[in-house]
Design an enzyme around this catalytic site. Structure first.
Site, PDB file in Angstrom:
ATOM      1  N   HIS A 102       0.833  -1.206   0.000  1.00 33.62           N
ATOM      2  CA  HIS A 102       0.000   0.000   0.000  1.00 33.62           C
ATOM      3  C   HIS A 102       0.868   1.257   0.000  1.00 33.62           C
ATOM      4  CE1 HIS A 102      -2.565   3.026   2.374  1.00 33.62           C
ATOM      5  NE2 HIS A 102      -3.044   2.998   1.145  1.00 33.62           N
ATOM      6  N   SER A 103       0.617   2.174  -0.927  1.00 35.79           N
ATOM      7  CA  SER A 103       1.270   3.480  -0.962  1.00 35.79           C
ATOM      8  C   SER A 103       2.798   3.320  -0.993  1.00 35.79           C
ATOM      9  CB  SER A 103       0.796   4.309   0.236  1.00 35.79           C
ATOM     10  OG  SER A 103       1.104   5.663   0.078  1.00 35.79           O
TER      11      SER A 103
END
Length: 255
Positions: A102-103
Site C-alpha cells: 500500500h502506498s
C-alpha cells in the site's frame, strides 16, 4: 497394500501443503505491507475479513513503524524495510504468497520481489508507488520541497497526529526511506503476475488522482488496473469492497 497406498497419499498431500503447492484460491497466503507512517495495525480489519474467508494473512510492521516505533531512527532506509519483509518471508518459510503493498509499501514490495521472486505467486499494488531501477519516492512526484514542512530531525512527521493521541496511530517516518534509490537487478520479478488497484474518491476523475501516474506505469507493464471507489486508505474507508476485489483478483491468478 491398501493401507500403504492411503498412507503414501497422506504423506504426498502433507508434503505438498508444506511446500506451498497445496495453496488454492480458497486459501491464499497474503503478505500485506503498509504505507508510510502506518503499521500492521492499519490492516487489522482487512486481516479479519480475509481470515474469515479462509486466507492466511501476515502483516509485517516496518522498522520504526507501528509497534516497532521504538526502533525509529533517521538511519532507517528503504533497504531496511525491504529486508524486514524479506526476512519475515524467509523465517516464516512462506511460499506462493500474494504480496500486497500500500502506498509507500509499493517501494518495499518491489524490492522484495527483486530479492525473492521465486516465493511470490502474485503481486498487488494498492494505490502504491511502482518504482523503476534507481528511483526514490521523492523522484516520483513527492519532492523534498513539497514535503519540507513535514521534516523534523530526519523524520517526516504527519500533521494529522496529535501529541496526546493514543496508539494505534501514525508515527514519524524516516526521510531516508523517501530519498533512498531502489536497486532492481533481477528480471525474474517482472514475470510475477501483477495487478494495480487505483483508489479514487467518489465522483473524482481517475486521471486526476495523485497515484494516476503510478497506475500509468502499471499499464506500461501491461498489468491489469482496477479502480476502487475509496480514498487512499480503503482498509478503513472501504474494507469490504477492497477485500472482495482482492479475492476476485487472486482467484483469476493463482493456479
Amino acid at each position: 497394500m491398501k493401507n500403504r497406498i492411503i498412507f503414501s497419499l497422506f504423506i504426498l498431500v502433507f508434503l505438498c501443503f508444506k511446500s506451498g503447492i497445496a495453496q488454492t484460491p480458497a486459501n491464499p497466503t497474503y503478505v500485506i505491507v503498509h504505507g508510510a507512517w502506518g503499521g500492521s495495525w492499519a490492516f487489522k480489519k482487512v486481516d479479519s475479513l480475509l481470515t474469515a474467508k479462509g486466507a492466511h494473512v501476515y502483516r509485517p510492521s516496518l522498522t520504526g513503524q507501528g509497534e516497532r516505533v521504538h526502533l525509529a531512527n533517521p538511519e532507517v532506509g528503504l533497504s531496511t524495510h525491504i529486508k524486514d519483509v524479506v526476512n519475515m518471508i524467509l523465517y516464516e518459510d512462506l511460499k506462493n504468497i500474494v504480496l500486497v503493498g500500500h502506498s509507500y509499501g509499493g517501494m518495499v514490495i518491489t524490492g522484495v520481489a527483486d530479492s525473492l521472486p521465486e516465493r511470490i505467486a502474485q503481486m498487488i499494488y494498492l494505490d502504491a508507488f511502482v518504482p523503476e531501477d534507481g528511483e526514490s519516492v521523492f523522484a516520483q512526484g513527492r519532492t523534498p520541497d513539497a514535503m519540507r514542512p513535514l521534516i523534523e530531525n530526519g523524520f517526516l512527521v504527519p500533521r494529522w497526529v496529535k501529541p496526546d493521541q493514543a496508539p494505534p496511530k501514525d508515527v514519524p517516518h524516516s526521510v531516508k526511506t523517501f530519498t533512498d534509490k531502489i536497486s532492481l537487478k533481477n528480471p525474474k520479478r517482472l514475470t510475477i503476475p501483477t495487478h494495480y488497484i487505483l483508489t479514487v474518491d467518489k465522483g473524482k476523475d481517475p486521471t486526476k488522482d495523485d497515484f494516476s501516474t503510478q497506475a500509468d506505469k502499471a499499464r506500461k507493464y501491461k498489468w491489469p488496473v482496477s479502480v476502487l471507489e475509496a480514498d487512499h486508505n480503503p482498509q478503513w474507508s472501504a474494507p469490504v469492497p477492497f477485500v472482495n476485489l482482492l479475492q476476485d483478483i487472486v482467484k483469476k491468478k493463482i493456479p
